[in-house]
Design a protein around this motif. Structure first.
Motif, PDB file in Angstrom:
ATOM      1  N   GLN A  67       0.837  -1.199   0.000  1.00  0.00           N
ATOM      2  CA  GLN A  67       0.000   0.000   0.000  1.00  0.00           C
ATOM      3  C   GLN A  67       0.872   1.250   0.000  1.00  0.00           C
ATOM      4  OE1 GLN A  67      -3.625   0.081  -0.104  1.00  0.00           O
ATOM      5  NE2 GLN A  67      -2.883   2.091  -0.787  1.00  0.00           N
ATOM      6  N   TRP A  68       1.983   1.192   0.761  1.00  0.00           N
ATOM      7  CA  TRP A  68       2.932   2.325   0.769  1.00  0.00           C
ATOM      8  C   TRP A  68       3.475   2.560  -0.644  1.00  0.00           C
ATOM      9  CZ3 TRP A  68       7.840   3.377  -0.710  1.00  0.00           C
ATOM     10  CH2 TRP A  68       8.443   4.516  -0.185  1.00  0.00           C
ATOM     11  N   ASN A  71       1.047   4.403  -2.688  1.00  0.00           N
ATOM     12  CA  ASN A  71       0.894   5.805  -2.289  1.00  0.00           C
ATOM     13  C   ASN A  71       2.109   6.658  -2.625  1.00  0.00           C
ATOM     14  OD1 ASN A  71      -1.571   5.052  -1.217  1.00  0.00           O
ATOM     15  ND2 ASN A  71      -0.831   4.906   0.891  1.00  0.00           N
ATOM     16  N   HIS A  72       3.294   6.090  -2.659  1.00  0.00           N
ATOM     17  CA  HIS A  72       4.506   6.918  -2.680  1.00  0.00           C
ATOM     18  C   HIS A  72       5.508   6.591  -3.783  1.00  0.00           C
ATOM     19  CE1 HIS A  72       3.366   8.666   1.179  1.00  0.00           C
ATOM     20  NE2 HIS A  72       3.185   7.439   1.665  1.00  0.00           N
TER      21      HIS A  72
END
Length: 636
Positions: A67-68, A71-72
């Protein structure tokens, strides 16, 4: 690309995958690479089996990492819509499990599970199975609560210091679990991360690109572990079944001597251990002037008897030597050699009694020796004999610690010899209760003794090879495993002796590289050597492990027979003969049973103490097979 490391859900870290190879192979192709960590062992996969602690925290960690990335990763010029996850072994299983879970499968586009997937036995258990294992581990640590008190169970685990709940890959001393599979804390079907059975989830997965396969050192780590537990896994299903079905009488575990021992030719002086003595002295490159080269002055009958004994030794007529070396002989080399021959006889305790009686006189006469070279040779030989008569690790440690600490040369030799003596299974660690623990203790103690030797002098090339092998057998890090194998390869290339070739062949077989193993054994066969031939025949038997059963048993028996032709009382050859002629069938023919029992008895005559523990476990197995054959009217 997001890499998930392996390590049996118990060890390892993303830091082990350095940027050099990643940069060379992936980043130069305009790939952004992410390596992640996740909770392991108890912290990652402990479960109470209910809502108190569902487990699979390691998989939730991996999901959060993905998920990180979503997002990034664009901040690092990565494309969140073009993510590939890949991993090896437990990491490969994790990749497949992430593909299955609805909580994670939408966070990437492609998957590369290498050397592991969700269908592997080691990869996942039912919630009930993993909860049972978790409770067994808690009780091992001292939990005394009710099995239904899962809140109390979680509190107990939470209160334990980290060093107590750390597991690693190797079994934590004394902990045994009842669940199938070789690993401890692994993912489970928790009803949350996996809300449906795997087969249902597999059908629901959106189509994605997948590439799968194996790796260069497939299963290496588990093969290394198997080297320590081979005897317990051998015929395990049959042993477990008949252990429950049949009653084993205490008398069945008695190990006696072969019937009509006096008719065996040559008489059973422990030829294997005599060869082991010569092998060890040769392998260590230490004792260039041993007892077989210590020439007396032939001034009296005692020295003449010693010279005659040496002549018999060099002819291999070991069984005649004690008839020449009488108890009344007061020539120091003869007294030491008599002690050695007694220790190799069917009554080794007689050697201890003899040395207890004459040891003081030997020390006195060595001290009076004026020739320094002769004194040194006698001292070396007597020190070695003292070690060979020791039965426990505690006795050995006390002896080594009693030596003058300023005599570096003596300390180096004796710590080196002791390391090999211990690894050969010739002393017992009294803290161990079974064969597997004893083998691991032997490895660790040998490693410790070689480290002490290295403090007192540079290790010889053969000792360096042995030290690298001991380190390899205790590695808990994949990177260290590969480095140690490469170190041993370099040592073998630099010094292609029979010993190094056979030991390197063993390592290759432990890594399932039978082609390289066969090549090295073929090279070793070209080297003319007197003592190491049986070990080469025994190692050759490993080449047949993947053959069809009938062919494997036939070829294994041939290897055992070839070793026995050179060394009729070789412990390992008799055990191999037992396994080759017996096989995994749940019943046994009368001729095979009688042959197997005779092999066990012959092996037991001169077995190192550690191996006696294994032999005592083989006898109930043979007896169970015999009884099963009798019940089925097949024992004929």
């Amino acid at each position: 690309m997001v890499f998930i490391h392996g390590g049996g859900f118990a060890v390892h870290s993303s830091s082990n995958y350095g940027c050099a190879t990643i940069a060379r192979n992936l980043c130069t192709k305009n790939v952004v690479v992410v390596t992640i960590n996740y909770r392991l062992g108890v912290l990652g996969f402990f479960t109470t089996g209910d809502e108190v602690c569902r487990g699979n925290l390691g998989l939730w960690d991996q999901t959060q990492a993905l998920q990180w990335v979503q997002n990034h990763i664009s901040s690092f010029r990565g494309d969140p819509d073009n993510v590939t996850i890949f991993g090896q072994s437990a990491g490969g299983a994790s990749v497949d499990l992430l593909c299955l879970s609805p909580h994670s499968r939408k966070l990437f586009r492609r998957a590369i599970p290498m050397a592991g997937n969700a269908e592997c036995d080691f990869a996942v258990r039912t919630s009930e199975q993993q909860a049972t294992l978790s409770k067994e581990f808690a009780r091992f640590l001292g939990w005394e609560g009710d099995d239904n008190d899962t809140q109390g169970l979680l509190r107990f685990i939470d209160e334990q210091p980290l060093y107590k709940i750390e597991m690693g890959i190797n079994p934590k001393r004394g902990f045994r679990h009842s669940q199938a599979g070789s690993l401890y804390f692994v993912p489970n079907y928790d009803g949350v991360f996996f809300p449906k059975p795997i087969s249902h989830l597999r059908r629901e997965i959106p189509k994605m690109e997948v590439m799968t396969g194996t790796t260069k050192y497939e299963g290496l780590f588990f093969n290394l572990l198997a080297a320590f537990t081979l005897d317990s896994s051998l015929n395990k299903a049959n042993f477990d079944f008949f252990g429950k079905l049949l009653t084993i009488e205490p008398s069945d575990t008695f190990i006696g001597k072969p019937l009509k021992l006096e008719e065996i030719q040559p008489q059973p002086v422990a030829l294997f251990r005599i060869q082991q003595w010569c092998d060890t002295w040769d392998v260590l490159d230490l004792f260039k002037q041993d007892l077989t080269k210590f020439q007396g002055d032939l001034e009296d009958e005692h020295q003449k008897a010693y010279a005659e004994a040496l002549s018999l030794f060099k002819k291999g007529e070991y069984e005649k030597m004690l008839g020449v070396l009488s108890a009344e002989n007061m020539y120091p080399p003869a007294m030491i050699l008599r002690g050695k021959m007694l220790s190799y006889s069917p009554e080794p305790n007689e050697a201890s009694r003899y040395i207890d009686r004459v040891g003081g006189k030997i020390n006195e006469m060595i001290g009076e020796e004026e020739d320094e070279e002769r004194k040194k040779a006698l001292r070396d030989a007597f020190d070695i004999l003292k070690i060979e008569l020791m039965y426990t690790m505690a006795d050995l440690d006390r002896f080594l610690q009693s030596l003058p600490q300023d005599d570096k040369e003596r300390l180096f030799k004796l710590y080196s010899f002791a390391a090999i003596f211990v690894y050969n299974g010739c002393v017992l660690d009294t803290a161990c209760t079974n064969h597997e623990e004893q083998m691991m203790a032997d490895t660790n103690n040998s490693n410790r003794l070689l480290e002490e030797a290295a403090k007192n002098g540079p290790l010889t090339p053969h000792l360096q090879m042995i030290a690298a092998f001991l380190k390899l057998c205790t590695c808990e890090d994949y990177g260290d495993v590969h480095r140690k194998i490469r170190e041993m390869e370099e040592l073998t290339e630099a010094r292609s002796t029979h010993f190094n070739l056979v030991l390197m062949a063993k390592v290759y077989m432990m890594t399932n590289n039978s082609e390289s193993s066969a090549r090295l054994l073929s090279e070793a066969a070209k080297i003319k050597t007197r003592y190491l031939i049986p070990s080469r025949h025994l190692q050759t038997a490993d080449l047949y492990v993947h053959k069809p059963e009938a062919e494997r048993l036939r070829l294994t028996t041939e290897s055992a027979n070839a070793a026995l032709a050179v060394d009729p009382f070789n412990f390992s050859a008799h055990v191999l003969h037992l396994l080759g002629t017996n096989g995994p069938e749940p019943m046994i023919k009368k001729a095979n049973y009688e042959q197997a029992m005779e092999s066990i008895r012959k092996a037991a005559l001169f077995a190192p103490p550690r191996e006696l523990l294994m032999l005592k476990r083989m006898i109930p197995l043979m007896t169970a097979k015999k009884r099963a054959a009798e019940m089925l009217d097949l024992y004929n």
